[in-house]
Design a protein around this motif. Structure first.
Motif, PDB file in Angstrom:
ATOM      1  N   THR A 277      69.900 -10.741 -35.479  1.00 14.30           N
ATOM      2  CA  THR A 277      69.692  -9.674 -36.461  1.00 14.30           C
ATOM      3  C   THR A 277      69.968 -10.189 -37.963  1.00 14.30           C
ATOM      4  O   THR A 277      70.756 -11.401 -38.165  1.00 14.30           O
ATOM      5  N   CYS A 278      69.252  -9.863 -38.808  1.00 10.18           N
ATOM      6  CA  CYS A 278      69.346 -10.283 -40.061  1.00 10.18           C
ATOM      7  C   CYS A 278      70.625  -9.482 -40.876  1.00 10.18           C
ATOM      8  O   CYS A 278      70.585  -8.620 -40.971  1.00 10.18           O
ATOM      9  N   GLN A 279      71.619 -10.312 -41.463  1.00 10.92           N
ATOM     10  CA  GLN A 279      72.504  -9.831 -42.165  1.00 10.92           C
ATOM     11  C   GLN A 279      72.302  -9.129 -43.491  1.00 10.92           C
ATOM     12  O   GLN A 279      72.760  -8.166 -43.762  1.00 10.92           O
ATOM     13  N   TYR A 280      71.214  -9.655 -44.147  1.00 15.24           N
ATOM     14  CA  TYR A 280      70.731  -8.822 -45.300  1.00 15.24           C
ATOM     15  C   TYR A 280      70.071  -7.627 -45.277  1.00 15.24           C
ATOM     16  O   TYR A 280      69.983  -7.029 -46.173  1.00 15.24           O
ATOM     17  N   CYS A 281      69.465  -7.429 -44.243  1.00 18.68           N
ATOM     18  CA  CYS A 281      68.745  -5.896 -44.071  1.00 18.68           C
ATOM     19  C   CYS A 281      69.062  -5.278 -42.854  1.00 18.68           C
ATOM     20  O   CYS A 281      68.697  -4.074 -42.656  1.00 18.68           O
ATOM     21  N   GLY A 282      69.826  -5.863 -41.925  1.00 11.34           N
ATOM     22  CA  GLY A 282      70.049  -5.180 -40.695  1.00 11.34           C
ATOM     23  C   GLY A 282      69.054  -5.359 -39.629  1.00 11.34           C
ATOM     24  O   GLY A 282      69.116  -4.526 -38.504  1.00 11.34           O
ATOM     25  N   CYS A 283      67.810  -5.599 -39.723  1.00 11.20           N
ATOM     26  CA  CYS A 283      66.579  -5.498 -38.957  1.00 11.20           C
ATOM     27  C   CYS A 283      66.738  -6.804 -37.870  1.00 11.20           C
ATOM     28  O   CYS A 283      67.405  -7.803 -37.981  1.00 11.20           O
ATOM     29  N   LEU A 284      66.314  -6.418 -36.759  1.00 16.93           N
ATOM     30  CA  LEU A 284      65.902  -7.408 -35.770  1.00 16.93           C
ATOM     31  C   LEU A 284      64.858  -8.448 -36.338  1.00 16.93           C
ATOM     32  O   LEU A 284      63.810  -7.895 -36.543  1.00 16.93           O
ATOM     33  N   VAL A 285      65.220  -9.713 -36.311  1.00 18.34           N
ATOM     34  CA  VAL A 285      64.128 -10.621 -36.961  1.00 18.34           C
ATOM     35  C   VAL A 285      63.000 -10.535 -36.055  1.00 18.34           C
ATOM     36  O   VAL A 285      61.963 -11.080 -36.526  1.00 18.34           O
ATOM     37  N   ALA A 286      63.039 -10.492 -34.653  1.00 20.33           N
ATOM     38  CA  ALA A 286      61.871 -10.725 -33.979  1.00 20.33           C
ATOM     39  C   ALA A 286      60.648  -9.436 -34.315  1.00 20.33           C
ATOM     40  O   ALA A 286      59.460  -9.717 -34.436  1.00 20.33           O
ATOM     41  N   VAL A 287      61.127  -8.250 -34.836  1.00 23.01           N
ATOM     42  CA  VAL A 287      60.365  -7.219 -35.081  1.00 23.01           C
ATOM     43  C   VAL A 287      59.974  -7.484 -36.596  1.00 23.01           C
ATOM     44  O   VAL A 287      58.601  -7.271 -36.844  1.00 23.01           O
ATOM     45  N   LYS A 288      60.889  -7.753 -37.448  1.00 24.95           N
ATOM     46  CA  LYS A 288      60.543  -7.987 -38.837  1.00 24.95           C
ATOM     47  C   LYS A 288      59.434  -9.232 -39.168  1.00 24.95           C
ATOM     48  O   LYS A 288      58.480  -9.199 -39.678  1.00 24.95           O
ATOM     49  N   ALA A 289      59.566 -10.341 -38.362  1.00 21.14           N
ATOM     50  CA  ALA A 289      58.781 -11.314 -38.297  1.00 21.14           C
ATOM     51  C   ALA A 289      57.291 -11.190 -37.820  1.00 21.14           C
ATOM     52  O   ALA A 289      56.470 -11.808 -38.224  1.00 21.14           O
ATOM     53  N   ARG A 290      57.467 -10.198 -36.751  1.00 18.03           N
ATOM     54  CA  ARG A 290      55.874  -9.881 -36.109  1.00 18.03           C
ATOM     55  C   ARG A 290      55.175  -9.188 -37.028  1.00 18.03           C
ATOM     56  O   ARG A 290      53.851  -8.922 -37.118  1.00 18.03           O
ATOM     57  N   LEU A 291      55.836  -8.268 -37.933  1.00  9.63           N
ATOM     58  CA  LEU A 291      54.998  -7.470 -38.841  1.00  9.63           C
ATOM     59  C   LEU A 291      54.172  -8.007 -40.019  1.00  9.63           C
ATOM     60  O   LEU A 291      55.217  -8.613 -40.894  1.00  9.63           O
ATOM     61  N   LEU A 292      52.780  -8.028 -40.054  1.00  7.54           N
ATOM     62  CA  LEU A 292      52.329  -8.739 -41.155  1.00  7.54           C
ATOM     63  C   LEU A 292      52.752  -8.488 -42.354  1.00  7.54           C
ATOM     64  O   LEU A 292      52.834  -9.358 -43.280  1.00  7.54           O
ATOM     65  N   ASP A 293      53.002  -7.188 -42.878  1.00  9.21           N
ATOM     66  CA  ASP A 293      53.512  -6.901 -44.131  1.00  9.21           C
ATOM     67  C   ASP A 293      54.935  -6.914 -44.342  1.00  9.21           C
ATOM     68  O   ASP A 293      55.237  -6.695 -45.478  1.00  9.21           O
ATOM     69  N   SER A 294      55.603  -7.615 -43.505  1.00  4.76           N
ATOM     70  CA  SER A 294      57.081  -7.796 -43.683  1.00  4.76           C
ATOM     71  C   SER A 294      57.425  -8.980 -44.731  1.00  4.76           C
ATOM     72  O   SER A 294      56.360  -9.695 -45.047  1.00  4.76           O
TER      73      SER A 294
END
Length: 86
Positions: free
Chosen positions: A58-75
């Motif tokens: 989990t990213c402390q700064y946005c609360g997202c799961l990094v595996a999801v955020k890193a997978r999305l091209l426009d993130s």
């Protein structure tokens, strides 16, 4: 600036199994453009070295799961001082 302890809305008892994480990535990326495997691995490597990574997922700064955020091209990386990837 003092480092914030904990992420937005999580507690130390929050753990995501690899199986559940894989399923969440699948759901979140359905119908969306995803990053190539190479870009994804580079992003994850940056996240793993980041002081804002919590519980290994989990990213402390946005609360997202990094595996999801890193997978999305426009993130992009939410690191407040200098984003680590875009």
């Amino acid at each position: 600036m003092e480092r914030q302890e904990g992420c937005k809305g999580c507690s130390a008892s929050v753990q995501v199994s690899p199986e559940k994480l894989e399923r969440l990535v699948e759901i979140a990326t359905r119908g969306r453009e995803t990053a190539s495997e190479e870009v994804y691995r580079q992003r994850i490597a940056q996240c793993e070295r980041c002081p804002g990574l919590q519980y290994g997922t989990t990213c402390q700064y946005c609360g997202c799961l990094v595996a999801v955020k890193a997978r999305l091209l426009d993130s992009s990386c939410p690191y407040p001082f200098a984003p680590k990837w875009s």
